[in-house]
Write a protein that holds these residues in place. Structure first.
Motif, PDB file in Angstrom:
ATOM      1  N   ASN A 259       7.742   7.393  10.809  1.00 54.30           N
ATOM      2  CA  ASN A 259       6.729   8.080  11.619  1.00 54.30           C
ATOM      3  C   ASN A 259       6.647   9.560  11.265  1.00 54.30           C
ATOM      4  OD1 ASN A 259       5.913   5.767  13.022  1.00 54.30           O
ATOM      5  ND2 ASN A 259       7.640   5.974  14.425  1.00 54.30           N
TER       6      ASN A 259
ATOM      7  N   ILE B 206       4.938   9.751   7.808  1.00 52.02           N
ATOM      8  CA  ILE B 206       3.505   9.457   7.871  1.00 52.02           C
ATOM      9  C   ILE B 206       2.756  10.689   8.376  1.00 52.02           C
ATOM     10  CG2 ILE B 206       1.757   8.135   9.141  1.00 52.02           C
ATOM     11  CD1 ILE B 206       3.709   5.708   8.824  1.00 52.02           C
TER      12      ILE B 206
ATOM     13  N   ARG C  79       0.060  12.687   6.207  1.00 54.96           N
ATOM     14  CA  ARG C  79      -1.295  12.771   6.752  1.00 54.96           C
ATOM     15  C   ARG C  79      -1.798  14.207   6.690  1.00 54.96           C
ATOM     16  NH1 ARG C  79      -3.815  14.364  10.978  1.00 54.96           N
ATOM     17  NH2 ARG C  79      -1.959  14.960  12.143  1.00 54.96           N
TER      18      ARG C  79
ATOM     19  N   ALA D 281      -5.238   8.036   5.825  1.00 54.63           N
ATOM     20  CA  ALA D 281      -4.548   6.760   6.037  1.00 54.63           C
ATOM     21  C   ALA D 281      -5.597   5.655   5.978  1.00 54.63           C
ATOM     22  CB  ALA D 281      -3.834   6.772   7.375  1.00 54.63           C
ATOM     23  N   LYS D 282      -5.372   4.655   5.133  1.00 55.80           N
ATOM     24  CA  LYS D 282      -6.357   3.596   4.928  1.00 55.80           C
ATOM     25  C   LYS D 282      -5.806   2.201   5.199  1.00 55.80           C
ATOM     26  CE  LYS D 282      -9.360   4.360   1.458  1.00 55.80           C
ATOM     27  NZ  LYS D 282      -9.841   4.580   0.101  1.00 55.80           N
TER      28      LYS D 282
ATOM     29  N   HIS E 290      -3.216  -0.164   6.896  1.00 52.70           N
ATOM     30  CA  HIS E 290      -2.286  -0.177   8.018  1.00 52.70           C
ATOM     31  C   HIS E 290      -1.539  -1.507   8.023  1.00 52.70           C
ATOM     32  CE1 HIS E 290      -3.890   3.525   9.855  1.00 52.70           C
ATOM     33  NE2 HIS E 290      -4.986   3.142   9.243  1.00 52.70           N
ATOM     34  N   HIS E 291      -0.346  -1.487   7.472  1.00 54.39           N
ATOM     35  CA  HIS E 291       0.540  -2.650   7.444  1.00 54.39           C
ATOM     36  C   HIS E 291       1.817  -2.237   8.166  1.00 54.39           C
ATOM     37  CE1 HIS E 291      -2.176  -4.186   4.386  1.00 54.39           C
ATOM     38  NE2 HIS E 291      -1.953  -3.122   3.653  1.00 54.39           N
ATOM     39  N   GLU E 292       1.661  -1.834   9.436  1.00 52.82           N
ATOM     40  CA  GLU E 292       2.750  -1.249  10.194  1.00 52.82           C
ATOM     41  C   GLU E 292       4.045  -2.014   9.975  1.00 52.82           C
ATOM     42  OE1 GLU E 292      -0.337  -1.399  11.219  1.00 52.82           O
ATOM     43  OE2 GLU E 292      -0.837   0.594  11.856  1.00 52.82           O
TER      44      GLU E 292
ATOM     45  N   ILE F 193       2.254   2.476   5.936  1.00 53.49           N
ATOM     46  CA  ILE F 193       0.893   3.006   5.933  1.00 53.49           C
ATOM     47  C   ILE F 193       0.537   3.392   4.498  1.00 53.49           C
ATOM     48  CG2 ILE F 193      -0.633   4.878   6.735  1.00 53.49           C
ATOM     49  CD1 ILE F 193       0.125   2.936   8.957  1.00 53.49           C
TER      50      ILE F 193
ATOM     51  N   TYR G 185       1.784   4.601  -0.624  1.00 57.82           N
ATOM     52  CA  TYR G 185       2.275   3.994   0.611  1.00 57.82           C
ATOM     53  C   TYR G 185       3.574   4.653   1.051  1.00 57.82           C
ATOM     54  CZ  TYR G 185      -1.071   0.210   0.018  1.00 57.82           C
ATOM     55  OH  TYR G 185      -2.228  -0.517  -0.102  1.00 57.82           O
TER      56      TYR G 185
ATOM     57  N   SER H  43       6.783   3.791   3.514  1.00 56.93           N
ATOM     58  CA  SER H  43       7.395   2.630   4.139  1.00 56.93           C
ATOM     59  C   SER H  43       8.844   2.949   4.510  1.00 56.93           C
ATOM     60  CB  SER H  43       7.357   1.456   3.151  1.00 56.93           C
ATOM     61  OG  SER H  43       7.790   0.263   3.755  1.00 56.93           O
TER      62      SER H  43
END
Length: 141
Positions: free
Chosen positions: A13, A16, A20, A30-31, A33-35, A38, A52, A54
């Motif tokens: 978090n 990200i 951002r 951010a495009k 979203h595979h929480e 991101i 990405y 992760s």
């Protein structure tokens, strides 16, 4: 040619939010979203993300978790559209909590190379660069 890459981080978090803010001057949003992962990419109207963020997974050390061990330090260079964008990236990265690792300016690597560096929350060396090797980039303000 690369399609995308994934950077593993200790605190997803926090990272990200850092990316951002730091990549906004380069046109990244951010495009994907595979929480909790991101994907970021240039705001071009497509769903394609090329960078990405992760979380680290699994044990980093015997009996520990990913937070017990620093992530491997990585260098990533993002292409900037202009020297102004390089300067804006550096300012945004520092404002987002990054640490200075090289103020905006020309580099001795070869003529036309202009970049700035910041360390992300995990110590990764993140660069924004305008490089003569990319069409229309030389000297572009």
């Amino acid at each position: 040619m690369l399609d995308h890459l994934t950077l593993r981080v200790r605190d997803v978090n926090r990272s990200i939010e850092f990316y951002r803010r730091a990549l906004a001057p380069l046109g990244y949003v951010a495009k994907a979203h595979h929480e909790p992962t991101i994907g970021f990419g240039v705001d071009d109207g497509t769903p394609h993300a090329d960078f990405y963020v992760s979380p680290m997974e699994g044990n980093a050390a015997p009996g520990g978790d990913a937070g017990d061990c620093p992530s491997p330090v990585t260098h990533i260079a993002f292409l900037a559209p202009s020297r102004e964008a390089v300067r804006a990236f550096h300012e945004a990265a520092l404002a987002a909590g990054g640490r200075d690792n090289g103020e905006p300016g020309p580099r001795p690597y070869h003529p036309g190379y202009y970049s700035a560096f910041a360390l992300d929350p995990d110590g990764n060396n993140i660069e924004a660069v305008v490089d003569w090797a990319h069409a229309g980039a030389q000297g572009k303000e």
